[in-house]
Design a protein around this motif. Sequence first.
Motif, PDB file in Angstrom:
ATOM      1  N   LEU A 224      12.148  12.361 -10.582  1.00 40.90           N
ATOM      2  CA  LEU A 224      13.403  12.048  -9.885  1.00 40.90           C
ATOM      3  C   LEU A 224      13.339  12.421  -8.412  1.00 40.90           C
ATOM      4  O   LEU A 224      13.907  11.731  -7.562  1.00 40.90           O
ATOM      5  CB  LEU A 224      14.565  12.756 -10.578  1.00 40.90           C
TER       6      LEU A 224
ATOM      7  N   VAL B 287      21.553  16.336 -14.672  1.00 40.96           N
ATOM      8  CA  VAL B 287      21.450  16.478 -16.128  1.00 40.96           C
ATOM      9  C   VAL B 287      20.201  17.278 -16.499  1.00 40.96           C
ATOM     10  O   VAL B 287      20.259  18.191 -17.337  1.00 40.96           O
ATOM     11  CB  VAL B 287      21.415  15.089 -16.802  1.00 40.96           C
ATOM     12  N   CYS B 288      19.083  16.947 -15.870  1.00 41.10           N
ATOM     13  CA  CYS B 288      17.823  17.633 -16.196  1.00 41.10           C
ATOM     14  C   CYS B 288      17.852  19.099 -15.780  1.00 41.10           C
ATOM     15  O   CYS B 288      17.368  19.973 -16.509  1.00 41.10           O
ATOM     16  CB  CYS B 288      16.653  16.905 -15.546  1.00 41.10           C
TER      17      CYS B 288
ATOM     18  N   LYS C   5      22.391   7.216  -9.441  1.00 45.20           N
ATOM     19  CA  LYS C   5      21.879   7.377 -10.805  1.00 45.20           C
ATOM     20  C   LYS C   5      20.809   8.472 -10.845  1.00 45.20           C
ATOM     21  O   LYS C   5      20.773   9.286 -11.784  1.00 45.20           O
ATOM     22  CB  LYS C   5      21.301   6.060 -11.301  1.00 45.20           C
TER      23      LYS C   5
ATOM     24  N   LYS D 295      12.897  13.208 -20.031  1.00 46.94           N
ATOM     25  CA  LYS D 295      14.147  13.870 -20.433  1.00 46.94           C
ATOM     26  C   LYS D 295      14.354  13.773 -21.942  1.00 46.94           C
ATOM     27  O   LYS D 295      14.776  14.731 -22.591  1.00 46.94           O
ATOM     28  CB  LYS D 295      15.323  13.236 -19.703  1.00 46.94           C
TER      29      LYS D 295
ATOM     30  N   GLU E 286      13.378   9.234 -17.481  1.00 49.36           N
ATOM     31  CA  GLU E 286      14.174   9.075 -18.706  1.00 49.36           C
ATOM     32  C   GLU E 286      13.355   9.457 -19.939  1.00 49.36           C
ATOM     33  O   GLU E 286      13.856  10.127 -20.857  1.00 49.36           O
ATOM     34  CB  GLU E 286      14.669   7.635 -18.825  1.00 49.36           C
TER      35      GLU E 286
ATOM     36  N   ASN F  40      22.448  11.903 -10.504  1.00 50.26           N
ATOM     37  CA  ASN F  40      23.131  12.284 -11.730  1.00 50.26           C
ATOM     38  C   ASN F  40      22.130  12.728 -12.798  1.00 50.26           C
ATOM     39  O   ASN F  40      22.320  13.758 -13.460  1.00 50.26           O
ATOM     40  CB  ASN F  40      23.970  11.132 -12.258  1.00 50.26           C
ATOM     41  N   LEU F  41      21.048  11.954 -12.946  1.00 49.01           N
ATOM     42  CA  LEU F  41      20.037  12.319 -13.936  1.00 49.01           C
ATOM     43  C   LEU F  41      19.336  13.618 -13.552  1.00 49.01           C
ATOM     44  O   LEU F  41      18.984  14.430 -14.420  1.00 49.01           O
ATOM     45  CB  LEU F  41      19.018  11.186 -14.077  1.00 49.01           C
TER      46      LEU F  41
END
Length: 290
Positions: A135, A157-158, A150, A109, A106, A153-154
């Motif tokens: 991740l 996103v990355c 989670k 990111k 997090e 999904n992250l």
Amino acid sequence: MGMVDAAGRAVDPSEGHGSAGLRPTFMIYIYETSGKHRVMHETTGLPDSKTVLQLQQHLPTLKPFLDSLPAPFHWRVETREEAEGLSERIHQLNVKGVVASMELAEKAKSVGNEAFSRKERAAAIKAYTEAIGHLIDVLSMKPDLDEEAKAKNLLAVCYSNRAATYLIPGAGQDVERALLNGKKAEMADPSYAKGYIRQATASEALGKLDDAQDAIARALRRPDLENDKNLVDRLIDLLTGGKGMSNDEGTFKNWMLDVLINDRRSSERLSGIDGEWRRRCDEQFARWKR
């Protein structure tokens, strides 16, 4: 961990669908009990029991050497009970590791997002790549289902953000890498809409309009994405060359006839798409029924 061809060369999973002769690779992690160190062993193809139980396999060879080491060194093969206890300790390490790696991802990111907002391509790519690494670590530590969802999904996103970074105009722009990252975003989380949009943008920039439309159509066939307005906007933009649906009755109806019937590839692409796309089409037709 990935796929290799018959010669042992790495193959991107997004390019390997339907290809013959591909084999999966696996990574075995062996954790030192304090959690500070680990040994990794990579195998091509599903590991067999001999590979996993390396100590037992090599024990006859190792025993004379281990016996020769002076005190206070001593050794023995652990019991089943000890192995189960170690497994529980490793599980606890994994639980803590998942939380720590998610926090690091997090943070990385966020650093990437700040660099992206300043159009600092190199710094953003470095940060997103760091987040992706954390991740991947999370997913290797057997997270529970919620944590796995989670993390995936992250991860999407990355990958999507890294694709957007590669698409920034100017020196260092790399549309091919943007396309690859868009595909990886889709693989990580097929429910993440921006992964498809990145693919469409990159494909369009490469002059591959059919591929761009295919990416958006693939997303809109998913029940969880069929009402995504941004995806439908992008599809209409691609189908009309950026002009949008015409407000002229004849022009609109002729266009619909082309994309739904006359153009075979287009009709196949749009077949089965409902939701927001169907609502937009019906709404436009309704203009001339009043």
